[in-house]
Design a protein around this motif. Sequence first.
Motif, short mmCIF file in Angstrom:
data_model
loop_
_atom_site.label_atom_id
_atom_site.label_comp_id
_atom_site.label_asym_id
_atom_site.label_seq_id
_atom_site.Cartn_x
_atom_site.Cartn_y
_atom_site.Cartn_z
N GLN A 208 33.48 -50.03 -36.96
CA GLN A 208 34.48 -49.42 -37.84
C GLN A 208 35.89 -49.92 -37.48
O GLN A 208 36.14 -50.30 -36.33
CB GLN A 208 34.44 -47.90 -37.70
CG GLN A 208 33.07 -47.26 -37.82
CD GLN A 208 32.55 -47.27 -39.24
OE1 GLN A 208 31.59 -47.97 -39.56
NE2 GLN A 208 33.19 -46.49 -40.09
N SER A 215 32.17 -44.72 -44.26
CA SER A 215 31.54 -46.00 -44.60
C SER A 215 32.55 -47.02 -45.14
O SER A 215 32.32 -48.23 -45.05
CB SER A 215 30.43 -45.79 -45.64
OG SER A 215 30.95 -45.21 -46.82
N GLN A 218 33.87 -49.57 -42.49
CA GLN A 218 32.98 -50.54 -41.86
C GLN A 218 33.51 -51.96 -42.06
O GLN A 218 33.87 -52.34 -43.16
CB GLN A 218 31.57 -50.43 -42.43
CG GLN A 218 30.89 -49.10 -42.12
CD GLN A 218 29.53 -48.97 -42.77
OE1 GLN A 218 29.11 -49.84 -43.54
NE2 GLN A 218 28.82 -47.90 -42.47
#
Length: 258
Positions: A208, A215, A218
């Motif tokens: 990350q 998400s 990422q």
Amino acid sequence: MTRRTLPAATAAGVLSLTLFITDVCKAQSALFDEGNQRYQAGDFEGALEQYQQILGQGLESGAVYYNIGNAYFKIGQLGRAILSYERARRLMPNDSDLLANLELARSMTTDDIAPRPEFWLFRAVGWWVGLLPQPALAWLVTLAYLVTMGAIILVILRPTESLVTWLRRVALVASTVSLIFGLNLMIRELGIGSADTAVIIEDEVMVQSAPSDDSELQIFAVHEGTKVSIERQSDTWVEIVLEDGKVGWIRAEVLEPI
């Protein structure tokens, strides 16, 4: 003249300590031999149990870590094999078999990371720091120190003039060796100038851009067996740097420190 002896209690204590140390060494040797026998018989998990019992007793050995790495490699746990090889390399940095096995294991990892070129001075320092295995280094420093002290004491006792000259030379050489390699040993023991490193032990880990499970943050993935440097920690998160310079955050439980 009467001969001075240790008090009975003290002598008994010394004898008990000697017997205890001897028993511990024998037990560890037996575990090591049993682990080797199980490894040769193809019982790699059984061999791991024996080797890890040695570590559980507080003994840290390059040979034990090396054998643990071999056993993990045989059962297909590539990340833990590389981790064990790296731990062994701290204690025996120039062992050719170890370096060959580590190189083989790293060639089988998913991530093909090209390390950044290292400044020549850092390479030279790294070569010097890893010149000798740590146990041999400790023995060399101890021996050089004892030779230095012995030569100085003999000079103080004033033997013949020619012998004094040689003793001074011996003391100078031994003290120089003690100083140079003592500094090396201190750097090794304290980890001065070296970043904390770790190995990824999960199959795949998403990295990350910030310590968050979002998400959308990422940025790339790393895989089992990849070696990383640890920059800093934030609660359960760790900021890592790859050998090619990429930086990001991952959960602390997906890696093991070397």
